[in-house]
Scaffold this active site. Sequence first.
Site, PDB file in Angstrom:
ATOM      1  N   GLU A  55       0.833  -1.209   0.000  1.00  0.00           N
ATOM      2  CA  GLU A  55       0.000   0.000   0.000  1.00  0.00           C
ATOM      3  C   GLU A  55       0.865   1.255   0.000  1.00  0.00           C
ATOM      4  O   GLU A  55       0.545   2.235  -0.668  1.00  0.00           O
ATOM      5  CB  GLU A  55      -0.954  -0.010   1.197  1.00  0.00           C
ATOM      6  CG  GLU A  55      -1.915  -1.202   1.232  1.00  0.00           C
ATOM      7  CD  GLU A  55      -2.752  -1.366  -0.028  1.00  0.00           C
ATOM      8  OE1 GLU A  55      -2.953  -0.372  -0.742  1.00  0.00           O
ATOM      9  OE2 GLU A  55      -3.199  -2.492  -0.309  1.00  0.00           O
ATOM     10  N   HIS A  57       1.839   2.094  -3.521  1.00  0.00           N
ATOM     11  CA  HIS A  57       0.883   2.893  -4.303  1.00  0.00           C
ATOM     12  C   HIS A  57       1.101   4.383  -4.040  1.00  0.00           C
ATOM     13  O   HIS A  57       1.084   5.205  -4.958  1.00  0.00           O
ATOM     14  CB  HIS A  57      -0.555   2.511  -3.931  1.00  0.00           C
ATOM     15  CG  HIS A  57      -1.009   1.199  -4.497  1.00  0.00           C
ATOM     16  ND1 HIS A  57      -0.885   0.867  -5.826  1.00  0.00           N
ATOM     17  CD2 HIS A  57      -1.607   0.131  -3.909  1.00  0.00           C
ATOM     18  CE1 HIS A  57      -1.391  -0.349  -6.037  1.00  0.00           C
ATOM     19  NE2 HIS A  57      -1.820  -0.818  -4.886  1.00  0.00           N
TER      20      HIS A  57
HETATM   21 ZN   LIG Z   1      -2.773  -2.593  -4.487  1.00  0.00          ZN
END
Ligand SMILES: [Zn+2]
Length: 397
Positions: free
Chosen positions: A253, A256
């Site tokens: 995460e 990202h």
């Molecule tokens: Zn993802």
Amino acid sequence: MRLFSRRRHTTLNTHSEPAPVRGSAGRRSRRGRVLTLAAVALGLAVSTVPLTTGSAFASVQTCLTGTLKYTATDAETGTRPTSVARNVNWELRGQTTAGGAETQLATGITDANGNFNACYNGASALPSAYVKFNSSSTKMWRVVTDKSDTATEYTFNSNTQYNTSGTIGLGDVTVPSEKVYAFKIVDVLNLLYWKRGTSSVCWTGNQATYNDCDTLTVAWGANNAEGSIFDIRTRKVLLNSNEPDSKHLILHEAGHWLQWQLFDKHDVPVTGCDGHTFNKISSATCAWSEGFADAVAAYTLGDYRYVFKGGSSFDFTNDQNTVGWDQGDQVQGRVSSSLLDLWASAGDGGNWNKTISVMTDYQSDDFHDYFVNDRPNGGLSTTGAAKDFLVKHTINY
Ligand SMILES: [Zn+2]
């Protein structure tokens, strides 16, 4: 492909530039702060510089020392180790006069071994003093309670010492169990920061000086509604329940968020991503976004897999003959394995730094755009070994 205005630094030695002094007014050395930041970047053990009163009578030093530790499940190994919490923000707080107000006396971060050395120089012993720990690391990253604007960092205090001076060893200071995940996230994000592949003190070369740096914010709460997502609206990484058991999940995460930062906060449209999984076709844009995030986690941890919070894992190893895998650049696992091979020793020099540089200068719409257009623009190979990696993973350009 979209070319960004280049923001090459006129000086790459950003760590030597003045950085702000956090916390209350004091005569703390600016140089000391800079050295601390540089040391964060380098992962070096540091000693922090105490605030002083500036008084001619400031002759009594009080230091609270110890080691910050947390015990948390590690999905990657299936164990529950006790670890040191590195580069975590602390505050020395207390009273300088009996009956006086409690104030912040010094600030700093734990070192690469979780140690803190929180000192104050005053005219006399301190009527009371303790160390407060915050779920953040300088201003580079932090963990807050939820995704709202009013979310706060997790904090807890050491035992309070009374009428104290000299050096008092607190020994191991353990994060309370209900706040362990917040501090584990702070600790794990060091791994990504250390590998960010830029000479800037910030996360990417798009920002040059400490004042300019964006903060990576993770919102974790055991009962928060959302998790396992980089929230496009708040720009926070959202985690919940026991998701931080998995370092891969945290770093995926964060990956990202990192891509968004590398693209100088431009969004790359992603479609066709519902229910995406490693070895099946989603879409070109989904496979690029998710494949990059998977590769960030594996590269940061030095493996070739994704580990779920429950401890099961998915092996990215694949070639043309791997059963059960779809083929081509719409498969995120084909993209992540290609990237990991490009970043390995036989690829672009044994690390991902050249890809990081390319992504800082060019916004790749998908893996095809990255490989065919932006790698040549950034001076990277698209033939020979580079091409062979992709072919092995069924991507033929
Ligand atoms: Zn993802």
